[in-house]
Motif scaffolding. Structure first.
Motif, PDB file in Angstrom:
ATOM      1  N   SER A  25      37.328  42.124  31.626  1.00 15.51           N
ATOM      2  CA  SER A  25      36.763  41.539  30.409  1.00 15.51           C
ATOM      3  C   SER A  25      35.246  41.694  30.304  1.00 15.51           C
ATOM      4  O   SER A  25      34.704  41.686  29.207  1.00 15.51           O
ATOM      5  CB  SER A  25      37.152  40.065  30.292  1.00 15.51           C
ATOM      6  OG  SER A  25      36.598  39.327  31.357  1.00 15.51           O
ATOM      7  N   THR A  63      41.649  39.402  26.705  1.00 19.45           N
ATOM      8  CA  THR A  63      42.860  40.056  27.189  1.00 19.45           C
ATOM      9  C   THR A  63      43.720  40.497  26.010  1.00 19.45           C
ATOM     10  O   THR A  63      43.900  39.749  25.051  1.00 19.45           O
ATOM     11  CB  THR A  63      43.652  39.092  28.101  1.00 19.45           C
ATOM     12  OG1 THR A  63      42.815  38.702  29.184  1.00 19.45           O
ATOM     13  CG2 THR A  63      44.918  39.750  28.646  1.00 19.45           C
ATOM     14  N   VAL A  83      41.777  45.176  28.031  1.00 21.17           N
ATOM     15  CA  VAL A  83      41.866  44.239  29.157  1.00 21.17           C
ATOM     16  C   VAL A  83      43.304  43.778  29.295  1.00 21.17           C
ATOM     17  O   VAL A  83      43.826  43.062  28.442  1.00 21.17           O
ATOM     18  CB  VAL A  83      40.932  43.026  28.948  1.00 21.17           C
ATOM     19  CG1 VAL A  83      41.032  42.066  30.139  1.00 21.17           C
ATOM     20  CG2 VAL A  83      39.492  43.491  28.761  1.00 21.17           C
ATOM     21  N   PRO A  85      46.565  41.826  31.137  1.00 25.05           N
ATOM     22  CA  PRO A  85      46.762  40.505  31.735  1.00 25.05           C
ATOM     23  C   PRO A  85      47.032  40.604  33.239  1.00 25.05           C
ATOM     24  O   PRO A  85      47.565  41.607  33.713  1.00 25.05           O
ATOM     25  CB  PRO A  85      47.994  39.976  31.010  1.00 25.05           C
ATOM     26  CG  PRO A  85      48.779  41.218  30.686  1.00 25.05           C
ATOM     27  CD  PRO A  85      47.749  42.284  30.393  1.00 25.05           C
ATOM     28  N   CYS A 100      47.866  45.396  24.632  1.00 29.16           N
ATOM     29  CA  CYS A 100      46.896  46.389  25.112  1.00 29.16           C
ATOM     30  C   CYS A 100      47.222  47.773  24.557  1.00 29.16           C
ATOM     31  O   CYS A 100      46.331  48.498  24.103  1.00 29.16           O
ATOM     32  CB  CYS A 100      46.896  46.451  26.633  1.00 29.16           C
ATOM     33  SG  CYS A 100      46.228  44.990  27.436  1.00 29.16           S
ATOM     34  N   SER A 122      47.367  47.126  34.072  1.00 27.93           N
ATOM     35  CA  SER A 122      47.659  45.888  34.807  1.00 27.93           C
ATOM     36  C   SER A 122      48.464  46.067  36.090  1.00 27.93           C
ATOM     37  O   SER A 122      48.851  45.090  36.715  1.00 27.93           O
ATOM     38  CB  SER A 122      48.347  44.834  33.926  1.00 27.93           C
ATOM     39  OG  SER A 122      47.435  44.266  33.020  1.00 27.93           O
ATOM     40  N   TYR A 126      45.827  43.690  39.135  1.00 27.65           N
ATOM     41  CA  TYR A 126      46.442  42.628  38.318  1.00 27.65           C
ATOM     42  C   TYR A 126      47.925  42.453  38.625  1.00 27.65           C
ATOM     43  O   TYR A 126      48.598  41.624  38.030  1.00 27.65           O
ATOM     44  CB  TYR A 126      46.211  42.881  36.833  1.00 27.65           C
ATOM     45  CG  TYR A 126      44.775  42.670  36.380  1.00 27.65           C
ATOM     46  CD1 TYR A 126      43.767  42.279  37.257  1.00 27.65           C
ATOM     47  CD2 TYR A 126      44.426  42.877  35.064  1.00 27.65           C
ATOM     48  CE1 TYR A 126      42.459  42.096  36.827  1.00 27.65           C
ATOM     49  CE2 TYR A 126      43.117  42.688  34.620  1.00 27.65           C
ATOM     50  CZ  TYR A 126      42.143  42.296  35.516  1.00 27.65           C
ATOM     51  OH  TYR A 126      40.856  42.110  35.079  1.00 27.65           O
TER      52      TYR A 126
END
Length: 169
Positions: A25, A63, A83, A85, A100, A122, A126
């Protein structure tokens, strides 16, 4: 109809209109895909990201949202930063991951991009499970109303490539 192609390799080596960056972010670079794009793309990308932080995204890019900058030294016209999650066992965030891809394609349409390269958003730090990430990515891109003619998913390793290949079949 958008053509979907899968390749195993380095997203920073793709020759496309737009490369999608799995950014954090802050938009100020990081590890994984984000770090690689900033390193290979050079300081022009970071300079534009800093301007975005100073103007529209003072608290960072939310996000699921996407924004474009120059591609600097990359063989592309733009980098679209999105961005993803962080994966959660206790909360379904799949709508944010799908966003996204949708938002990135929307930005690509605004720019007039016809070829776009995506990473597996992600799935690195992530921790999104690769098979589920492939399902969400492919379903979202297939369903998107976009002027983008070709989407290339650039998968970093064999595990990712296999997950996307299995899902595409």
């Amino acid at each position: 109809m958008t053509t979907i192609t899968l390749v195993q390799g380095d997203i920073t080596r793709q020759s496309v209109d737009a490369i999608v960056n799995a950014a954090n972010s802050s938009l100020l670079g990081g590890g994984g895909v984000d770090g690689a794009i900033h390193r290979r793309g050079g300081p022009a990308i970071l300079e534009e990201c800093r301007k975005l932080r100073a103007s529209r995204y003072g608290k960072g890019l939310p996000t699921g949202r996407a924004v474009a900058t120059t591609a600097g030294n990359l063989d592309a016209r733009w980098v679209i930063h999105t961005v993803g999650p962080v994966f959660s066992d206790s909360e379904d965030r799949s709508h944010l991951l799908a966003s996204c891809y949708r938002e990135s394609l929307g930005v690509a349409d605004e720019l007039g991009a016809r070829t776009v390269a995506f990473p597996a958003i992600s799935t690195g730090v992530y921790r999104w499970p690769m098979a589920d990430a492939a399902r969400i990515a492919l379903e979202t891109v297939r369903a998107a109303r976009t002027q983008v003619e070709e989407v290339t998913f650039v998968l970093f390793d064999e595990h990712a490539y296999t997950a996307f290949t299995d899902r595409l079949a």
